[in-house]
Write an enzyme that holds these catalytic residues in place. Structure first.
Site, PDB file in Angstrom:
ATOM      1  N   LEU A  74       0.801  -1.219   0.000  1.00 48.35           N
ATOM      2  CA  LEU A  74       0.000   0.000   0.000  1.00 48.35           C
ATOM      3  C   LEU A  74       0.838   1.275   0.000  1.00 48.35           C
ATOM      4  CD1 LEU A  74      -2.845  -1.150   2.402  1.00 48.35           C
ATOM      5  CD2 LEU A  74      -2.731  -1.303  -0.090  1.00 48.35           C
ATOM      6  N   CYS A  75       2.129   1.156  -0.229  1.00 52.33           N
ATOM      7  CA  CYS A  75       2.985   2.342  -0.356  1.00 52.33           C
ATOM      8  C   CYS A  75       2.814   2.953  -1.734  1.00 52.33           C
ATOM      9  CB  CYS A  75       4.455   1.974  -0.162  1.00 52.33           C
ATOM     10  SG  CYS A  75       4.932   1.847   1.546  1.00 52.33           S
ATOM     11  N   HIS A  76       2.771   4.265  -1.764  1.00 49.84           N
ATOM     12  CA  HIS A  76       2.685   4.978  -3.037  1.00 49.84           C
ATOM     13  C   HIS A  76       4.049   5.020  -3.715  1.00 49.84           C
ATOM     14  CE1 HIS A  76      -0.837   6.497  -0.877  1.00 49.84           C
ATOM     15  NE2 HIS A  76      -1.364   6.675  -2.077  1.00 49.84           N
ATOM     16  N   MET A 110       8.478   4.886   5.171  1.00 54.49           N
ATOM     17  CA  MET A 110       8.599   3.476   4.802  1.00 54.49           C
ATOM     18  C   MET A 110       9.820   3.244   3.923  1.00 54.49           C
ATOM     19  SD  MET A 110       6.287   2.441   6.682  1.00 54.49           S
ATOM     20  CE  MET A 110       6.686   0.739   6.398  1.00 54.49           C
ATOM     21  N   GLU A 111      10.129   4.208   3.087  1.00 54.01           N
ATOM     22  CA  GLU A 111      11.319   4.091   2.240  1.00 54.01           C
ATOM     23  C   GLU A 111      12.593   4.085   3.086  1.00 54.01           C
ATOM     24  OE1 GLU A 111       8.001   5.232  -0.366  1.00 54.01           O
ATOM     25  OE2 GLU A 111       8.630   5.904   1.605  1.00 54.01           O
ATOM     26  N   ASP A 125      24.225 -10.950   5.396  1.00 55.84           N
ATOM     27  CA  ASP A 125      24.504 -11.886   4.306  1.00 55.84           C
ATOM     28  C   ASP A 125      25.994 -11.952   3.980  1.00 55.84           C
ATOM     29  OD1 ASP A 125      23.793 -13.646   2.039  1.00 55.84           O
ATOM     30  OD2 ASP A 125      24.502 -11.936   0.866  1.00 55.84           O
TER      31      ASP A 125
END
Length: 154
Positions: A74-76, A110-111, A125
């Site tokens: 739901l992120c734009h 969110m980014e 990793d």
């Protein structure tokens, strides 16, 4: 009870931001990976077999920021103006800090959080062979404290 703008009854929806004005946005997030002291020393001296750990994590964070809408449903999709990725370390940890700026209708938290998460996962990793114990477990290694530390709108 807080209002959740992504939920309408039992339906999930992307928030309509078309009526919002465009302004400068910035979010800064951080998170930490705990490692063995020998591993942090190898990162500092550039002796990790897979290569330059922090340069690779910086590139991974940048790519992750730009791919956030493909990872979080739901992120734009927003225009990213700048991405800065910085690292600080202690004897047993590395903290990643990601700053994202944009000029748009919705925030970039969110980014920034996605960038931090992927930077830390990339570090893990790249050093996992040095972090495993004799049973193939990770008794020391852990990712923690991922959070937004600053947000600016306008």
């Amino acid at each position: 009870m807080p209002e959740f703008t992504h939920i309408n009854g039992d339906k999930v929806q992307m928030v309509d931001i078309t009526a919002k004005g465009e302004v400068k946005r910035m979010a800064r997030a951080e998170g930490t990976i705990t490692l063995r002291s020998d591993t942090v020393a190898a990162i500092r001296t550039g002796t990790v077999l897979k290569g330059n750990v922090l340069a690779t994590a910086r590139i991974a964070a940048t790519l992750a920021v730009k791919q956030t809408p493909q990872l979080i449903p739901l992120c734009h999709q927003i225009p990213i103006g700048a991405i800065t990725v910085d690292f600080t370390d202690t004897e047993v940890s590395i903290t990643a800090e990601v700053t994202v700026t944009s000029y748009g209708r919705t925030g970039v938290e969110m980014e920034a959080l996605t960038g931090v998460s992927v930077a830390l996962l990339t570090i893990w990793d790249m050093v996992k062979s040095a972090e495993k114990d004799e049973n193939g477990q990770y008794p020391v290694t852990g990712i923690s404290d991922i959070r937004v530390i600053e947000k600016i709108k306008g």
